[in-house]
Design an enzyme around this catalytic site. Structure first.
Site, PDB file in Angstrom:
ATOM      1  N   ALA A 391      10.262 -67.631  -8.277  1.00 12.99           N
ATOM      2  CA  ALA A 391      10.925 -67.159  -7.172  1.00 12.99           C
ATOM      3  C   ALA A 391      12.277 -66.594  -7.621  1.00 12.99           C
ATOM      4  O   ALA A 391      13.202 -67.129  -8.121  1.00 12.99           O
ATOM      5  CB  ALA A 391      11.286 -67.960  -6.102  1.00 12.99           C
ATOM      6  N   CYS A 392      12.651 -65.158  -7.378  1.00 10.84           N
ATOM      7  CA  CYS A 392      13.847 -64.700  -7.544  1.00 10.84           C
ATOM      8  C   CYS A 392      14.153 -63.708  -6.337  1.00 10.84           C
ATOM      9  O   CYS A 392      13.578 -63.995  -5.336  1.00 10.84           O
ATOM     10  CB  CYS A 392      13.448 -63.586  -8.765  1.00 10.84           C
ATOM     11  SG  CYS A 392      12.687 -62.156  -8.543  1.00 10.84           S
ATOM     12  N   ASP A 393      15.309 -63.000  -6.527  1.00 10.39           N
ATOM     13  CA  ASP A 393      15.941 -62.515  -5.455  1.00 10.39           C
ATOM     14  C   ASP A 393      15.034 -61.511  -4.610  1.00 10.39           C
ATOM     15  O   ASP A 393      14.697 -61.517  -3.282  1.00 10.39           O
ATOM     16  CB  ASP A 393      17.207 -61.880  -5.564  1.00 10.39           C
ATOM     17  CG  ASP A 393      17.962 -61.617  -4.284  1.00 10.39           C
ATOM     18  OD1 ASP A 393      18.021 -62.187  -3.617  1.00 10.39           O
ATOM     19  OD2 ASP A 393      18.632 -60.358  -4.364  1.00 10.39           O
TER      20      ASP A 393
END
Length: 596
Positions: A391-393
Site C-alpha cells: 500500500a502506498c499513497d
C-alpha cells in the site's frame, strides 16, 4: 505526548491530502485522453479536426467532474455513495462557466456521506421485501435534493472561489513568484504528500488554466523529475557504499519510470539535501515561466516520457529546459553537500542507515511503529496469511514495483496459496488473512485502516531485507498448514457453538458484511428476520460491517469459520455462533427458539 500528537496530526494531513488525490488519481487516464484530444485536434492543435474537437468541451465540463464525483462518493460509501455523488454534482456542473473540479470534490463525498448517514438511520427499519424500493428511492430522492442544493448554493460558491483562485494564480504568475511554491512542494513530497499536492490541488487548477490558455505550468510544479534526478546523480559521483551503488538504477526508474518516491529515502538519509531539491524545483519553475514551458494536461506518472507527450505545441524548449536546469542546480548543490559531509565516510549501507534513522525517530517519539500485529513475532503469526498487499499513497508506482519484487520471490519459493497485490492506502479493507506492507511514513494510517491485519513497514519498496524474512516465514508455515486446518476442523466439530451462547443477554443478532459476500449476508439477515417474525419475537437483526460492531455481549454475531478468526482478533465481548453456511445452516431454528 507532544510527539504523539504531532504524528497524529501528520497522519491526518496525509489522509486529507490522499482523499483529495484519490478522487483524481483513478481518473488520470480520462484527463490524459482529454489532453491528447485537445492538443491534437483543437483549432490550433497538431492536426485540427472540427468534428473531433467537439469532444473537448463536454469532456471538460461533464465527463471529468462526473468521474471525480463518482469516485469521491465511492470513497465514502462504496457504490451507493458513488451514484448519489454523481447525481449531486450535476447541480453544480449545469450552467457553470468554469470546469467544476472543485465542485466535484465537494459534492461527490458529500453525496456519499449523506446516503451513508441516511442508511444508518433507516436501513435496519425497512420491512422484509422492501429493501430494493428503499435503496433505489432513497438514493434517487437524496441525490435530487443535493443536486438542487448544488444548483442554488454550492455552484455560486464554487464559481466565485474558482474565479478568485484563478485570478490569484494568474497574478502570482504575472509577477513571477510562482517558483516560490516549490519551497513548500519539495519538502511535502518527501513526506509522501506528492500525490495529494499534484493531483489534489495543482491538476484541477492546471486543467482550468489549460482550458483557457491552451497550456499550464502548474502541471509541472510537482511532476518535474529534474530535482530528484540531480540528487541521484550526485549520489552516483559523490555518494558512498550501497547509496552510490543503487543510485544509477534509481535514477533510471525515477526519470523514465516517473516514480519519484524512489529518491525520497536518499533525502531522508541526508536531510540537508532538501535544500538541493528546493533549489532545483525553484529554478526549474522559474525556467518554465521564463521560456514559456507548459503542458496540455497532467503528466502522470512524472516521467520525462509522459511530460514529452503532454507538452503543448511550441512549449517543448521551455519545458525541457526547465527540467534540465532543475537537474543541474540540484546536482551542484547536492554534490557540495555530499562532498563536505564527513559523516558519509562511515555510511556503507543505505538500508542500514535508513533503519537506524527510523529507529531513532520512533524512540524520540516514545513509541513503537503502530501495528495491529507485529510481523517479526514468530512463524506462527503467519499461519492465516493468504494475501499480501503493498500500500502506498496512490496505489501505483512504487507499491506496484514492490509487489512485483515480492511476487517473484514468492513464486520462486514455491508458495502457491498466497497472492501479492498493490493498492492505494485509502482503499485498504480490513479482512482475514491479510499482510500489509507499506512505507514507514504511511504505517500509522495503514494500521488504522486494517487493525486486524499483520503489518510490515519498510524504508524502500525496492530494496528491503524484510522481503526475504516474509518469504521465509510463509514458506515455513506452509509446512504446518494441513495440520492447522485439521485441528481447526476438529475443534469446530467438537463443540456446539449455540450451547455456549448466553441468550439472556442477547438483544441484537448481527451478520458481517464482507466485500465479496455482501449479498449472502443481506439475504441471511432477511431470512432470520422472517423466522423471528413468524415466531412472534422482536429481536433486532442487522447486516453490519466489522468495524461498526459494538464489543458487547448483547450482540450475537453469526459468521462462517473463516470470518470468525478475524472477528475474534477484533472483539472480546461479542458472542459468536459459527455456521457452515449463512443461508442454509441448521443452527437458525435453535437460535430462534432460544432468543427472548
Amino acid at each position: 505526548m507532544e510527539a504523539k500528537k504531532n504524528t497524529s496530526f501528520k497522519a491526518k494531513v496525509q489522509k486529507l491530502g490522499t482523499n483529495l488525490s484519490s478522487m483524481v488519481m483513478p481518473n488520470i487516464a480520462a484527463i490524459i485522453a482529454w489532453g491528447l484530444i485537445t492538443a491534437i485536434f483543437m483549432a490550433n492543435g497538431w492536426f485540427p479536426n472540427a468534428k473531433i474537437a467537439l469532444l473537448i468541451s463536454p469532456m471538460l465540463s461533464y465527463l471529468l467532474p462526473l468521474l471525480i464525483a463518482y469516485v469521491g462518493g465511492r470513497l465514502v460509501y462504496e457504490e451507493r455513495g458513488a451514484v448519489v455523488g454523481a447525481i449531486a454534482v450535476m447541480g453544480v456542473v449545469v450552467g457553470a462557466k468554469v470546469p467544476m473540479f472543485l465542485g466535484a470534490m465537494i459534492m461527490g463525498p458529500l453525496g456519499g456521506w449523506c446516503i451513508k448517514k441516511f442508511d444508518q438511520l433507516f436501513q435496519d427499519k425497512i420491512p422484509s421485501g422492501f429493501e430494493m424500493i428503499y435503496n433505489n428511492f432513497s438514493s434517487g430522492i437524496l441525490g435530487m435534493l443535493l443536486a438542487i442544493l448544488g444548483t442554488y448554493v454550492v455552484n455560486p460558491l464554487v464559481v466565485g472561489g474558482s474565479t478568485l483562485m484563478g485570478k490569484g494564480v494568474d497574478f502570482i504568475i504575472s509577477i513571477h513568484m510562482l517558483p516560490l511554491a516549490n519551497i513548500f512542494i519539495e519538502p511535502a513530497k518527501v513526506l509522501f504528500l506528492n500525490n495529494a499536492i499534484g493531483n489534489g490541488i495543482l491538476v484541477p487548477l492546471g486543467i482550468q488554466q489549460a482550458a483557457s490558455a491552451g497550456k499550464s505550468v502548474l502541471f509541472l510544479l510537482e511532476s518535474n523529475p529534474g530535482p530528484g534526478l540531480g540528487i541521484l546523480l550526485a549520489f552516483m559521483f559523490f555518494g558512498k557504499g550501497s547509496a552510490k551503488a543503487s543510485a544509477p538504477g534509481a535514477a533510471i526508474i525515477h526519470f523514465f519510470g516517473g516514480i519519484h518516491e524512489i529518491y525520497f529515502p536518499y533525502i531522508l538519509m541526508k536531510p540537508a539535501l532538501i535544500i538541493a531539491a528546493i533549489a532545483g524545483g525553484v529554478s526549474g519553475t522559474f525556467t518554465f515561466q521564463l521560456l514559456g514551458g507548459g503542458l496540455k494536461a497532467a503528466a502522470s506518472p512524472g516521467s520525462i516520457i509522459a511530460i514529452a507527450l503532454m507538452t503543448a505545441k511550441g512549449a517543448y524548449f521551455g519545458t525541457f529546459a526547465g527540467v534540465l536546469v532543475a537537474a543541474v542546480v540540484s546536482f551542484l548543490i547536492a554534490a557540495v553537500i555530499l562532498k563536505h559531509d564527513k559523516s558519509m565516510e562511515d555510511d556503507d549501507d543505505l538500508a542500514a542507515k535508513q533503519a537506524q534513522m527510523q529507529a531513532m525517530k520512533a524512540e524520540s517519539k516514545g513509541k513503537e511503529m503502530p501495528t495491529a500485529m507485529s510481523a517479526q513475532e514468530s512463524v506462527e503469526s503467519y499461519r492465516d496469511v493468504k494475501k499480501v498487499i503493498f500500500a502506498c499513497d496512490a496505489g501505483m508506482g512504487s507499491s506496484a514495483m514492490g509487489a512485483s519484487l515480492l511476487r517473484d520471490k514468492v513464486k520462486k519459493a514455491g508458495i502457491t496459496d498466497v497472492t501479492v497485490t498493490n493498492t492505494a492506502i485509502n482503499r485498504l479493507q480490513d479482512e482475514a488473512g491479510l499482510l500489509v506492507i507499506t512505507q514507514e511514513e504511511l504505517a500509522e494510517r495503514a494500521a488504522q485502516r486494517t487493525p486486524s491485519a499483520m503489518h510490515v513497514a519498510v524504508d524502500n519498496f525496492l530494496s528491503s531485507p524484510k522481503y526475504d524474512e516474509v518469504v521465509a516465514n510463509l514458506k515455513a508455515i506452509s509446512q504446518f498448514e494441513p495440520t492447522a486446518k485439521a485441528e481447526a476442523k476438529t475443534e469446530t466439530q467438537a463443540s456446539d457453538p449455540v450451547a455456549n451462547v448466553d441468550f439472556a443477554k442477547v438483544t441484537e443478532v448481527d451478520f458481517i458484511s464482507h466485500d465479496q459476500h455482501k449479498g449472502t449476508a443481506t439475504m441471511a439477515t432477511t431470512l432470520l428476520k422472517e423466522r423471528l417474525t413468524k415466531a412472534n419475537k422482536e429481536v433486532t437483526v442487522k447486516n453490519v460491517k466489522i468495524n461498526d460492531l459494538d464489543d458487547d455481549s448483547s450482540h450475537l454475531v453469526v459468521v462462517t469459520a473463516q470470518a470468525a478468526k478475524n472477528l475474534r482478533l477484533r472483539y472480546t465481548n461479542v458472542q459468536i455462533v459459527v455456521v457452515d453456511d449463512l443461508l442454509t445452516s441448521d443452527k437458525y431454528d435453535e437460535i430462534v427458539k432460544k432468543l427472548n
